[in-house]
Design an enzyme around this catalytic site. Structure first.
Site, short mmCIF file in Angstrom:
data_model
loop_
_atom_site.label_atom_id
_atom_site.label_comp_id
_atom_site.label_asym_id
_atom_site.label_seq_id
_atom_site.Cartn_x
_atom_site.Cartn_y
_atom_site.Cartn_z
N TYR A 111 91.45 -52.29 39.23
CA TYR A 111 91.21 -51.57 40.49
C TYR A 111 90.05 -52.20 41.24
O TYR A 111 89.09 -52.71 40.63
CB TYR A 111 90.83 -50.11 40.22
CG TYR A 111 91.98 -49.21 39.82
CD1 TYR A 111 92.72 -48.54 40.78
CD2 TYR A 111 92.30 -49.02 38.48
CE1 TYR A 111 93.75 -47.68 40.41
CE2 TYR A 111 93.33 -48.17 38.11
CZ TYR A 111 94.05 -47.50 39.08
OH TYR A 111 95.07 -46.66 38.71
N TYR A 150 96.77 -50.95 32.33
CA TYR A 150 95.36 -51.24 32.05
C TYR A 150 94.88 -50.40 30.86
O TYR A 150 95.37 -49.30 30.61
CB TYR A 150 94.49 -51.03 33.29
CG TYR A 150 94.49 -49.64 33.90
CD1 TYR A 150 93.66 -48.63 33.40
CD2 TYR A 150 95.30 -49.34 34.99
CE1 TYR A 150 93.64 -47.37 33.98
CE2 TYR A 150 95.29 -48.08 35.58
CZ TYR A 150 94.47 -47.10 35.07
OH TYR A 150 94.45 -45.86 35.65
N ARG A 160 97.14 -47.28 29.92
CA ARG A 160 97.91 -46.49 30.88
C ARG A 160 99.17 -47.23 31.26
O ARG A 160 99.13 -48.43 31.56
CB ARG A 160 97.11 -46.25 32.18
CG ARG A 160 95.90 -45.36 32.13
CD ARG A 160 96.11 -43.91 31.75
NE ARG A 160 97.36 -43.26 32.09
CZ ARG A 160 97.68 -42.72 33.28
NH1 ARG A 160 96.85 -42.78 34.28
NH2 ARG A 160 98.84 -42.12 33.46
N HIS A 163 101.26 -47.51 37.08
CA HIS A 163 101.46 -46.32 37.92
C HIS A 163 100.83 -46.53 39.29
O HIS A 163 99.92 -47.34 39.46
CB HIS A 163 100.86 -45.08 37.26
CG HIS A 163 99.38 -45.19 37.00
ND1 HIS A 163 98.88 -45.79 35.88
CD2 HIS A 163 98.31 -44.81 37.73
CE1 HIS A 163 97.56 -45.77 35.93
NE2 HIS A 163 97.18 -45.19 37.06
N HIS A 165 99.06 -44.05 42.19
CA HIS A 165 98.56 -42.71 42.49
C HIS A 165 99.05 -42.28 43.87
O HIS A 165 98.97 -43.06 44.83
CB HIS A 165 97.03 -42.69 42.47
CG HIS A 165 96.43 -42.97 41.14
ND1 HIS A 165 96.08 -41.97 40.26
CD2 HIS A 165 96.12 -44.14 40.52
CE1 HIS A 165 95.56 -42.51 39.16
NE2 HIS A 165 95.58 -43.83 39.29
#
Ligand SMILES: [Fe+2]
Lengths: 244, 190
Positions: A111, A150, A160, A163, A165
């Site tokens: 991110y 990640y 995770r 995905h 968000h």
């Protein structure tokens, strides 16, 4: 004192549909342990405060904000994808002109956020934030890069699943939804305490997008469909209009 | 996927939402900010400051707070963009768990039967570790109308104080949100 604004309907939002949500207390997701409330929720009758909500129209979003691949000078690395779908209420009615905000990791699973410590490269050509307003039929489309999985520190060797968000408003304070879209066939879904916190398997799979060859653009991008269902109003008005 | 009727379940906002939802620190503008009302808005201008605290009494430095409220006359805006009064605000907590909004004090809001509800602000809390948006309400400690408010009446008396913002200055209120433990804030099923 003013009257309720014109157009504020007084049909009830059923509460039964809330059963689709995960519980607040989900110990396998470690961050819930000191943050999930322990006392029972107090039932709040739906008043004008809950039946209204902020409205963000097309003027809130600049052209191109739904294409996360063209926000910088160069093209981001990774697998280009199109994510499209409709926002509906639980009775199947479209939710038009409602704002969707998305954010995600880059193709390496990193991110842009300053606190992301994952040892994977940033991509100077990818921020990973987008916005769009649904059209009159509730439809939306984003063009982006498939996010990478990640690691996180929830438990040993925790990763995770890939995905995106999603944050949506819908027509009222009650319809506000923050969720995550997943990808079909991801082996990490079975191991993910955030996804698995949703007790109802039928509700859980609504978070998994469908690969769609019709949405896939030849020589350009794979296509995924992700329809989103917000709380809706019952078909008939509230039986007791004084019940607030 | 769409053969199943039913709503899309909630998932946590996670720790990394800021560069999209509250992106000022990243040099871009979000759709909303902590300024709910500009200086041009009618009404009594107030500042709301608070902290988000976890079950160990520690600051929650990665929460997002959203508020939704009526204007000084008790009217909800029908559009949130480009107006002196937006009715909607969004703020992230800082490293000390603190958040703040500038707004106007809401007026009493009409109930369905024509009765007035005490001035209040709807509050949503999002954070890592919260699988669902937590919904609470801010009331003002110095409002006589609190005594007859039908929502406050549903809250166990010994917990009601968790919903009352304390007046800390003529134009400022403090409203802390305790997610868990001693003095846990009342959260609502909405
Ligand atoms: Fe994430």
């Amino acid at each position: 004192m003013s009257q309720p604004p014109a157009g504020v309907e007084r049909r009830a939002y059923p509460r039964e549909s809330l059963a689709a949500h995960p519980p607040n207390d989900a110990p396998a997701y470690a961050s819930t342990r000191l943050r999930a409330p322990r006392k029972p929720l107090v039932i709040l009758p739906h008043t004008l405060t809950e039946l209204t909500g902020p409205v963000y129209g097309h003027e809130s979003v600049a052209p191109g904000e739904n294409d996360l691949t063209t926000r910088h000078d160069g093209a981001p690395l990774g697998e280009r994808i199109v994510v499209t779908g409709r926002v509906l209420d639980e009775d199947g009615r479209p939710v038009p002109h409602t704002l969707i905000e998305i954010w995600q990791a880059n193709s390496a699973g990193r991110y842009v956020h300053a606190n992301d410590r994952h040892d994977a490269p940033l991509d100077p050509n990818f921020t990973g934030a987008g916005r769009v307003v649904t059209d009159a039929s509730g439809a939306y489309t984003f063009t982006t890069i498939k996010p990478g999985a990640y690691p996180w520190r929830n438990h040993h060797n925790a990763w995770r699943p890939a995905h995106i968000h999603f944050s949506l408003f819908g027509p009222s304070f009650l319809t506000r939804l923050v969720t995550q879209m997943y990808f079909p066939g991801d082996p990490l879904l079975a191991l993910d305490p955030i996804y698995q916190a949703i007790p109802d398997a039928a509700a859980r799979v609504r978070l998994v997008s469908d690969f769609e060859i019709e949405t896939t653009k030849p020589e350009w991008a794979l296509g995924y469909r992700f329809d989103i269902v917000l709380r809706g109003r019952a078909a008939t008005p509230m039986e007791d209009p004084h019940d607030d | 996927m769409m053969t199943e009727r039913g709503i899309t379940p909630s998932q946590t906002v996670g720790p990394f939402f800021a560069y999209c939802l509250t992106p000022e620190a990243y040099g871009t503008r979000g759709i909303a900010s902590s300024e709910v009302a500009t200086a041009d808005a009618a009404g009594t201008r107030i500042r709301i400051e608070g902290r988000v605290i976890d079950g160990a009494g520690e600051a929650v430095p990665d929460a997002m707070i959203e508020i939704w409220q009526a204007d000084g006359e008790g009217r909800y805006p029908d559009h949130a963009a480009n107006a002196a009064f937006r009715g909607f605000g969004r703020a992230e907590t800082d490293a000390h768990g603190r958040f703040a909004f500038t707004t106007v004090k809401p007026g009493p809001v009409p109930g369905a039967d024509g009765s007035a509800h005490a001035p209040h602000i709807a509050v949503s809390v999002f954070a890592r570790g919260l699988l669902n948006r937590l919904a609470t309400r801010l009331y003002f400690e110095d409002e006589p109308a609190n005594e007859t408010d039908p929502v406050l009446a549903r809250v166990p008396a010994e917990r009601r104080a968790t919903l009352l913002a304390r007046r800390t200055a003529p134009d400022a209120y403090a409203f802390d949100i305790r997610l868990q433990g001693e003095g846990e804030t009342v959260f609502f099923e909405i």
